[in-house]
Design a protein around this motif. Structure first.
Motif, PDB file in Angstrom:
ATOM      1  N   PRO A  58       0.832  -1.208  -0.015  1.00  0.00           N
ATOM      2  CA  PRO A  58      -0.043   0.064  -0.061  1.00  0.00           C
ATOM      3  C   PRO A  58       1.026   1.453  -0.067  1.00  0.00           C
ATOM      4  CG  PRO A  58      -0.019  -0.974   2.216  1.00  0.00           C
ATOM      5  CD  PRO A  58       0.588  -1.880   1.157  1.00  0.00           C
ATOM      6  N   GLU A  59       2.020   1.208   0.371  1.00  0.00           N
ATOM      7  CA  GLU A  59       2.944   2.345   0.817  1.00  0.00           C
ATOM      8  C   GLU A  59       3.321   2.945  -0.811  1.00  0.00           C
ATOM      9  OE1 GLU A  59       6.755   2.189   2.179  1.00  0.00           O
ATOM     10  OE2 GLU A  59       7.413   0.913   0.597  1.00  0.00           O
ATOM     11  N   ILE A 117       0.034   5.353  -1.041  1.00  0.00           N
ATOM     12  CA  ILE A 117       0.082   6.249   0.138  1.00  0.00           C
ATOM     13  C   ILE A 117       1.264   7.219   0.193  1.00  0.00           C
ATOM     14  CG2 ILE A 117       0.199   6.529   2.853  1.00  0.00           C
ATOM     15  CD1 ILE A 117      -0.976   3.944   2.970  1.00  0.00           C
ATOM     16  N   ASN A 118       2.425   6.858  -0.051  1.00  0.00           N
ATOM     17  CA  ASN A 118       3.514   7.639   0.008  1.00  0.00           C
ATOM     18  C   ASN A 118       3.795   8.625  -1.324  1.00  0.00           C
ATOM     19  OD1 ASN A 118       4.457   6.832   2.216  1.00  0.00           O
ATOM     20  ND2 ASN A 118       6.180   5.477   1.384  1.00  0.00           N
ATOM     21  N   HIS A 136       1.280  11.490  -0.080  1.00  0.00           N
ATOM     22  CA  HIS A 136       1.966  11.884   0.772  1.00  0.00           C
ATOM     23  C   HIS A 136       2.941  12.802   0.262  1.00  0.00           C
ATOM     24  CE1 HIS A 136       2.793  12.919   4.816  1.00  0.00           C
ATOM     25  NE2 HIS A 136       4.127  12.735   4.656  1.00  0.00           N
ATOM     26  N   ASP A 137       3.808  12.490  -0.540  1.00  0.00           N
ATOM     27  CA  ASP A 137       4.774  13.296  -1.144  1.00  0.00           C
ATOM     28  C   ASP A 137       4.271  14.113  -2.288  1.00  0.00           C
ATOM     29  OD1 ASP A 137       6.362  11.636   0.705  1.00  0.00           O
ATOM     30  OD2 ASP A 137       7.256  10.186  -0.793  1.00  0.00           O
ATOM     31  N   ILE A 190       6.271  -1.768   4.885  1.00  0.00           N
ATOM     32  CA  ILE A 190       5.638  -0.675   4.508  1.00  0.00           C
ATOM     33  C   ILE A 190       5.988   0.528   5.642  1.00  0.00           C
ATOM     34  CG2 ILE A 190       3.269   0.037   4.479  1.00  0.00           C
ATOM     35  CD1 ILE A 190       2.340  -2.784   4.402  1.00  0.00           C
ATOM     36  N   GLN A 191       5.911   1.742   4.660  1.00  0.00           N
ATOM     37  CA  GLN A 191       6.195   2.854   5.731  1.00  0.00           C
ATOM     38  C   GLN A 191       5.060   3.690   5.489  1.00  0.00           C
ATOM     39  OE1 GLN A 191       9.487   5.337   4.768  1.00  0.00           O
ATOM     40  NE2 GLN A 191      10.381   4.607   6.699  1.00  0.00           N
TER      41      GLN A 191
END
Lengths: 506, 517
Positions: free
Chosen positions: A485-486, A489-490, A493-494, B70-71
């Motif tokens: 998922p990152e 999500i990232n 976010h970024d 994951i982060q």
């Protein structure tokens, strides 16, 4: 302000909207002047080209725009909040058009196919406007563009009684909801004397300090209740089952995903921008938190009613409508818990997961219901034997909607839980978890039909090309986001967050 | 050989079988079955390597693997600061989980052999079977709460299908009940896990949901974790874990789903379910419930003992009046799970050892018993005690082993059941003698219901229709002999199991008594 000033703006940032508007116009003209012989499928592919170009422009904006760009006192405002939502809308409508191409090709009900495509585009335009404005007038115009397009789209199956009924219901209830929204807005305008959300937040705060808190509450309540129509949340949810059932399946998917996301874009922006400042430093009382408390009741009721009503449904599209009501409830939770800027990540991630799962589900629903000529859950009986891969993909989508790992939907919920528990909102999380478990029952009811019940026929079921593309993309996305998922999500976010944090917005 | 990826290899080795099975056409039933069995051999070999190379004397995690996964950006506190939550891919085993991994691989292979009788949709069956395997191995090896949860849920969906498609008449209802009960359990578990994360973010700049880090932080006296977290919160979390894993175990009021599954699921799946899946509850309770909150557990020991007593007596009493062999065994399982709770409640080395012995021993015993019931059902088409009888004449081997399994179940010395119950009660007599005495009553009832059921089924006059029944085939003899072998092996050489358990349990006891006492 003179004409000169208008030209002083850098209009390239509005290219996504301009592109869509242009393509919608060209499509409608093409549809009019082209002879009856022209296969309207070409219009569908043409619309997809328009969406691809618009997507390119949005991505370009994301990459180049360092801070929000405002047109004409924020009547249009290009910022990361809007851009992220626009990407969702564009993907959603692209899916909807792909489905429509397959739908219309084999439908004996929908004849005027040109309309189908350009109305989807105008609906998209309305949604995009809703996501990128900080002025109530423009926001309302966007809302109406979207609404009018969808009213017509719902009634597209002209010879179908259910479709006519649902279109009529949609218009009537939609108009009532609009009226309620406007009534609420009129109060807010009355106190602030402005429609600009940034100015409104200050004026409302002044009004609040002068003791008009209750009147603000009335304005807020009417506005939010009216707006729940678009996201099909309690108390404006009753249209959803009828309309979902009556509309052509690609249109249903459009309503369930794009229209709903647009509603969220509007609600989140308006609620946070104009009401977050209602704070009394002397008493340390925040009216904003009280207002969110009302929204949390809407969220809780949507989850409970959506999930329990879905248990009794035998029509697959009505079931999806109630499921959509429940999903709207989940989606209100990030707003309610208000964990600073993470509202944004949580909402966008959940909406992306929902977009993939819902479009995948509707794609398969479309094929199956048309093949069996019934929308009863029994239409899915034995699907596994007829189209194993479609059944497996459908299972993945349903797991994602139910929030069971390994799927994007699980992480969407997980991310929301993280925020909610971090904020101490155990009761909302409790309801969300409990109703999710209830939802297992009806999602697995479909799975049961697919795998465990014998179907009337064993004939292999082939997915048309457009549907296949949607299913494959959605399934891959759901699976990959479920494990990693990152990535998303990232990215959110970024690339989007730097200029959507509340400090800048207020 | 480099063992650094051994656990991942074990966990994901069933994927190989899945991939190969996907390529085999549906109609090649025999090949599919052979592949299905062969597929379980690979994890078995790897798990044996794990068992052999496990270092008994080392304290803490072994074969530890770690990779960032994951982060997620997150703001957990109200101070508007962004944290990055690191959820890492962490695997590791200690003395508690290593034997469970080993047992899982053995029972899995035997259950695959028992699946030879599966008659329909064999390809899907074995694919789901191996998916289930991945989930089970993962649960016992995961060292991160989220990873644990994902694997835990991964067992849920394949089980739903395995029960719902290949079960007996009432299979769909059983599958549904399984799903909903376990769904509730998982939901509560997830709530607890996220609350753990929240707690960890309150007291440490780097929030974590790594299991061993949490254990370390929660059991170090004077640590911010221990001092800053209110007692009531700890108590709530402990209760959440008790309920979440109590549904799986199952603890008394949450047991009805498990009865349905035992009766309706196909025998091979019940072997796995009763042998391994229930043990995930015990494992979770020990690892998270007691492992995270030893002081709370110490205070709640009496409550746990009472729950255990209810399980023992309730299960045993109801097992006595059942007419279906499967129901007898299902209630017997409930009763035996009570012994595990009693062992936990003792809060000393003997108690924990007894509980863990019971976990392993019951895994083998119930796998054996349900395998035998499957064998009998294949031939007679029933598992009703009234309809059976006199099987000893036509099926002497099966009946003999059935009796032996029953003896192990009621705790005959020399078999694994004896060791576990002996230790568990020894431990409990040390800390709560009265409760232990009441619990011992359950042992008597156990003897009665086990003997009643087995006698009625295997002895007495043989009905004519059962006179020509064939005894066990070679294919069936293998699992029977292996399972019985392990039961007796543990019974006469318990060091095989107590050696690996020793260090880990000692650490746990120090934590329990060190803080609580």
């Amino acid at each position: 302000m003179g004409v000169k000033d208008i030209f002083a703006y850098d209009w390239t940032y509005l290219m996504p909207e301009i592109t869509i508007l242009g393509f919608a116009t060209i499509l409608s003209i093409m549809d009019m002047i082209a002879g009856k012989r022209l296969n309207r499928t070409i219009l569908g592919w043409f619309a997809l080209v328009g969406i691809a170009i618009a997507t390119y422009f949005v991505l370009d904006n994301v990459a180049t725009l360092q801070e929000p760009y405002s047109y004409l006192f924020d009547t249009m405002r290009v910022d990361s909040f809007g851009n992220a939502f626009k990407l969702l809308f564009l993907t959603g409508v692209a899916f909807a058009i792909l489905l429509s191409i397959s739908y219309i090709k084999e439908s004996d009900e929908v004849k005027h196919t040109g309309e189908f495509y350009y109305l989807l585009l105008t609906g998209l335009l309305g949604a995009m406007v809703m996501a990128s404005s900080a002025d109530l007038i423009t926001l309302f115009v966007g809302l109406e563009i979207l609404s009018l397009s969808s009213y017509i789209l719902v009634g597209m199956r002209k010879k179908n009684l259910a479709s006519n009924e649902s279109a009529f219901k949609y218009v009537v209830t939609g108009s009532i909801a609009t009226a309620i929204t406007l009534f609420g807005i009129s109060y807010l305008y009355g106190f602030s004397g402005t429609t600009n959300l940034y100015e409104m937040t200050q004026r409302l705060a002044e009004a609040y300090h002068n003791g008009f808190g209750f009147m603000i509450l009335i304005g807020f309540a009417f506005m939010i209740v009216g707006l729940t129509f678009k996201i099909s949340a309690i108390p404006n949810h009753m249209w959803a089952p009828d309309v979902y059932q009556g509309a052509a399946t690609p249109v249903t998917a459009f309503l369930a995903v794009v229209s709903k996301s647009a509603g969220f874009a509007l609600i989140i922006r308006v609620v946070i921008l104009s009401f977050a400042g209602l704070f009394n430093p002397e008493t340390q009382m925040s009216m904003f938190m009280d207002l969110l408390w009302y929204v949390s009741i809407i969220a809780a009721l949507s989850m409970i009613i959506g999930n329990t009503m879905a248990l009794r449904q035998t029509n697959i599209k009505r079931l999806m409508a109630y499921s959509g009501i429940a999903q709207a409830g989940y989606l209100l939770v990030p707003l309610v818990i208000f964990t600073q800027s993470f509202i944004f990540e949580q909402t966008i991630f959940f909406l992306s997961a929902y977009l993939l799962a819902a479009f995948g589900t509707f794609a398969i629903i479309m094929v199956v219901t048309r093949d069996r000529k019934t929308e009863d859950l029994k239409a899915f009986a034995g699907l596994y034997h007829r189209a194993p891969l479609a059944a497996v993909a459908m299972t993945l989508f349903l797991l994602s909607l139910a929030g069971i790992p390994i799927s994007a939907g699980f992480f969407g919920k997980f991310y929301i839980f993280l925020g909610a528990i971090g904020n101490g909102s155990f009761w909302l999380v409790g309801i969300m978890l409990a109703t999710s478990v209830i939802s297992y029952y009806y999602y697995f009811g479909i799975i049961r039909q697919m795998y465990m019940r014998p179907g009337e026929t064993e004939a292999a079921l082939k997915l048309p090309a457009g549907v296949l593309v949607v299913v494959i993309v959605a399934a891959l996305g759901t699976f990959v986001l479920g494990i990693l998922p990152e990535i998303l999500i990232n990215y959110i976010h970024d690339f989007f967050n730097p200029y959507f944090n509340l400090g800048d917005m207020l | 050989m480099d063992n650094s990826f051994l656990l991942s290899l074990i966990t994901f080795s069933p994927l190989l079988a899945i991939l190969i099975l996907l390529l085999v056409p549906k109609s090649q039933i025999t090949i599919i079955k052979q592949l299905g069995i062969l597929g379980t051999i690979l994890p078995l070999i790897l798990a044996t390597m794990l068992f052999v190379s496990f270092d008994y004397h080392q304290i803490g995690m072994q074969f530890y693997e770690h990779a960032s996964w994951i982060q997620i950006p997150l703001s957990l506190m109200a101070d508007n600061q962004t944290y990055y939550l690191n959820i890492d891919y962490e695997m590791g085993v200690d003395g508690i989980s290593m034997p469970l991994v080993f047992m899982t691989s053995i029972i899995a292979t035997l259950a695959a052999v028992a699946s030879w009788n599966i008659k329909k949709r064999t390809k899907e069956y074995f694919i789901l079977f191996h998916l289930l395997l991945i989930g089970m191995f993962g649960v016992f090896t995961a060292q991160n709460l989220l990873l644990f949860f994902l694997f835990f849920e991964l067992t849920l969906v394949p089980m739903y299908f395995l029960i719902g498609i290949w079960g007996y008449v009432d299979r769909e209802k059983a599958a549904n009940r399984f799903l909903i009960y376990n769904g509730i359990g998982s939901a509560i578990m997830l709530l607890g896990f996220i609350a753990m994360l929240f707690v960890s973010s309150l007291v440490s700049p780097e929030p974590t949901i790594s299991i061993w880090r949490l254990v370390e932080a929660l059991t170090t006296p004077g640590n911010a974790f221990v001092t800053n977290v209110p007692e009531s919160f700890k108590f709530g979390l402990f209760m959440a874990f008790v309920i979440a894993f109590g549904i799986k175990l199952p603890i008394f009021p949450f047991h009805s789903w498990m009865l349905k599954v035992h009766v309706q699921a196909p025998p091979a799946i019940v072997m796995i379910h009763s042998g391994i899946l229930l043990k995930m509850g015990a494992y979770g309770l020990l690892r998270m419930g007691i492992g995270f909150f030893p002081d709370v557990a110490q205070k709640m020991a009496v409550g746990m003992a009472i729950l255990g007593l209810i399980n023992i007596l309730y299960g045993a009493t109801l097992a006595f009046v059942q007419r279906d062999l499967k129901m007898v065994l299902a209630y017997s399982s409930i009763s035996h799970m009570g012994v595990i709770l009693l062992g936990f409640a003792a809060m000393n080395l003997f108690g924990f050892q007894g509980a863990m012995f019971q976990v392993i021993s019951h895994g083998f015993i119930s796998a054996l018993m349900f395998f035998l019931i499957g064998v009998i059902w294949e031939r007679t088409g029933t598992s009703q005690i009234d309809e059976l009888g006199g099987l000893a004449k036509s099926m002497p081997f099966v009946s003999g082993v059935f009796l032996a399994g029953g003896m192990a179940s009621l705790g005959l010395p020399g078999m694994s059941g004896f060791i576990s119950e002996f230790f568990a009660f020894l431990g409990l007599f040390g800390s709560h003698p009265v409760l232990a005495a009441i619990g011992a009553l359950g042992l008597i009832v156990t003897a009665v219901y086990v003997l009643r059921a087995i006698m009625a089924a295997t002895f007495g006059p043989t009905p004519t229709k059962y006179q020509q029944l064939a005894d066990a085939q070679p294919m069936e003899v293998i699992p029977i002999v292996v399972l019985l072998g392990f039961i007796i092996l543990i019974g006469i050489y318990p060091a095989m199991l107590s050696n690996p358990l020793q260090e880990t349990l000692k650490t746990l006891v120090i934590q329990v008594t060190g803080i609580g006492g």
